[in-house]
Write a protein that holds these residues in place. Sequence first.
Motif, PDB file in Angstrom:
ATOM      1  N   GLU A 194      17.574  -6.778   8.515  1.00  0.00           N
ATOM      2  CA  GLU A 194      17.953  -6.126   7.267  1.00  0.00           C
ATOM      3  C   GLU A 194      18.486  -4.708   7.467  1.00  0.00           C
ATOM      4  O   GLU A 194      18.983  -4.100   6.535  1.00  0.00           O
ATOM      5  N   SER A 422      20.971   3.518   0.951  1.00  0.00           N
ATOM      6  CA  SER A 422      20.953   2.583   2.069  1.00  0.00           C
ATOM      7  C   SER A 422      21.064   3.320   3.393  1.00  0.00           C
ATOM      8  O   SER A 422      20.310   3.050   4.346  1.00  0.00           O
ATOM      9  N   ASN A 428      20.344  -2.111   5.173  1.00  0.00           N
ATOM     10  CA  ASN A 428      21.625  -2.473   4.586  1.00  0.00           C
ATOM     11  C   ASN A 428      21.505  -2.501   3.064  1.00  0.00           C
ATOM     12  O   ASN A 428      20.414  -2.434   2.498  1.00  0.00           O
ATOM     13  N   GLN A 429      22.633  -2.615   2.381  1.00  0.00           N
ATOM     14  CA  GLN A 429      22.627  -2.474   0.924  1.00  0.00           C
ATOM     15  C   GLN A 429      21.869  -3.599   0.232  1.00  0.00           C
ATOM     16  O   GLN A 429      21.191  -3.368  -0.775  1.00  0.00           O
ATOM     17  N   ASP A 430      21.971  -4.824   0.746  1.00  0.00           N
ATOM     18  CA  ASP A 430      21.222  -5.928   0.141  1.00  0.00           C
ATOM     19  C   ASP A 430      19.716  -5.679   0.233  1.00  0.00           C
ATOM     20  O   ASP A 430      18.971  -5.932  -0.728  1.00  0.00           O
ATOM     21  N   ALA A 431      19.277  -5.196   1.399  1.00  0.00           N
ATOM     22  CA  ALA A 431      17.853  -4.913   1.578  1.00  0.00           C
ATOM     23  C   ALA A 431      17.420  -3.757   0.684  1.00  0.00           C
ATOM     24  O   ALA A 431      16.337  -3.800   0.073  1.00  0.00           O
ATOM     25  N   ARG A 433      18.664  -2.905  -2.165  1.00  0.00           N
ATOM     26  CA  ARG A 433      18.601  -3.427  -3.531  1.00  0.00           C
ATOM     27  C   ARG A 433      17.287  -4.186  -3.762  1.00  0.00           C
ATOM     28  O   ARG A 433      16.628  -4.022  -4.795  1.00  0.00           O
ATOM     29  N   GLY A 434      16.898  -5.012  -2.790  1.00  0.00           N
ATOM     30  CA  GLY A 434      15.650  -5.761  -2.910  1.00  0.00           C
ATOM     31  C   GLY A 434      14.427  -4.858  -2.934  1.00  0.00           C
ATOM     32  O   GLY A 434      13.491  -5.074  -3.718  1.00  0.00           O
ATOM     33  N   ARG A 437      14.032  -3.183  -6.306  1.00  0.00           N
ATOM     34  CA  ARG A 437      13.432  -4.078  -7.293  1.00  0.00           C
ATOM     35  C   ARG A 437      11.909  -4.124  -7.126  1.00  0.00           C
ATOM     36  O   ARG A 437      11.156  -4.130  -8.103  1.00  0.00           O
ATOM     37  N   ASP A 451      24.188  -1.572  -8.983  1.00  0.00           N
ATOM     38  CA  ASP A 451      24.742  -1.113  -7.710  1.00  0.00           C
ATOM     39  C   ASP A 451      25.334   0.289  -7.783  1.00  0.00           C
ATOM     40  O   ASP A 451      26.048   0.705  -6.903  1.00  0.00           O
TER      41      ASP A 451
END
Length: 452
Positions: A194, A422, A428-431, A433-434, A437, A451
């Motif tokens: 990640e 990030s 990374n950006q997906d991680a 974001r998670g 949350r 985003d």
Amino acid sequence: MPNACCDSTKPRVGTQQTVTLTVGTAGHIDHGKTALVRLLTGCDCDTLPEEKARGMTIDLGFATCNLPNNRRVGIVDVPGHERFIHNMVAGASGIDAVMLVVAADDGIMPQTLEHFHIVRLLGIRSGMIAITKIDIVPPERVTEVADAVKKLVAGSFLEGAPIVPISSKTAAGFDAFYDAFVATVDKTAEHRSEGPFLMHVERSFVLKGRGTIVSGIPRSGSVKVGDMLELLPSGKKSKVRGVQVYGQGADTGRAGECVALNIADMETTEAVRGTVLASPGYYSPARFINAKFHLIAVLDRPLKPRTAIRFHVGTADVTGHLVLPDTESLRPGMDAYVQIQLNDPVVAAPGDFFVVRMLSPACTLGGGYILEPEKKRMRRSRSDDWVETCSERENAFKDPLSAVAYVIENAGPKPMHLVELSKLSLVNQDAARGHLRTLCEQGKVLDFPGDR
């Protein structure tokens, strides 16, 4: 592309699954590390003419071992001679589990001890022990050496690890050795991907018609064809034109695998051992590094202020000084927050493990992990604020979720975009974001509007 890692000659059936971790050898010169890898994989890691002529491993060797259930794992073979400790550390920095090799005739030797200390300092937490050359000694000698090794590793991550007698010449004990190797791989945690891509360069070479090939073991993240990477410390950006994993074409290279990248518009003189290929914008070279340092207990004297050192992180090997801003001296076995002041910049991220060796006489002093690159030089005067900040950083970057929370807490009232969060959190950006949350669900972040 030619193999960046020598592949096992054992037959394969169907698509193989790569175990995203790497096993490394460790041990004294001429204790049979390379012969053991050859027996296990069919690959001779001594490929240099000088190695063939002298019968001695000089540089790093790479191999692939096939495992049950159609899996494969990478192996790094390191040199055992004290003159090539810098190569050994460069290889060991990318491993997740160690195979400590001790010859039954010699027993524990100086580089057995030094390699053992180094793998502990580099944060290795899994491994096994091989007692080699059992064909040339009586059984009672094997028992004697095994008992000595048990005493050596007592209290360490290798306490209770398998100790397997084996002969690379006759293959006696191989079945038990192979079972122990597979069990060690199975119990070792695989890399998570990640984080942003980061690969310390092991070597680079030119392939006719393809261009420059750069290989190494990524520490974090993943890479695919078309990705733009940044070579540090120079800052040059280049595109990935091809990916191989263990000598075979692949869609993606991931942390913990032996990866070779075909890089556009790059010379081998630029991508040398010690440089880094990384996702652009995440990492910055630094000459001053705040760190948590452990002085190994076997030393016979305290560490002096501003000791001249050789600093190893990733595949980099740089001289500098170790400064103790918060104490007058450091006794063997103690920990302290320190600043590493280097003569040349390196790329070092929070959580990276490092090793420190004295310049003269050459010996391993200790090591630890990076807290943060620093822009300013610390003086030897106590600073409560500096110590408090080091402590906060140490706790914050132990896992990605706490890193994201730490960055948000220290951002103040200024709005922060996901891209910036990030990069500062090194995920990374997906991680990112998670994790945001999760922090919202925990009530630690009030609102996360997507985003922005």
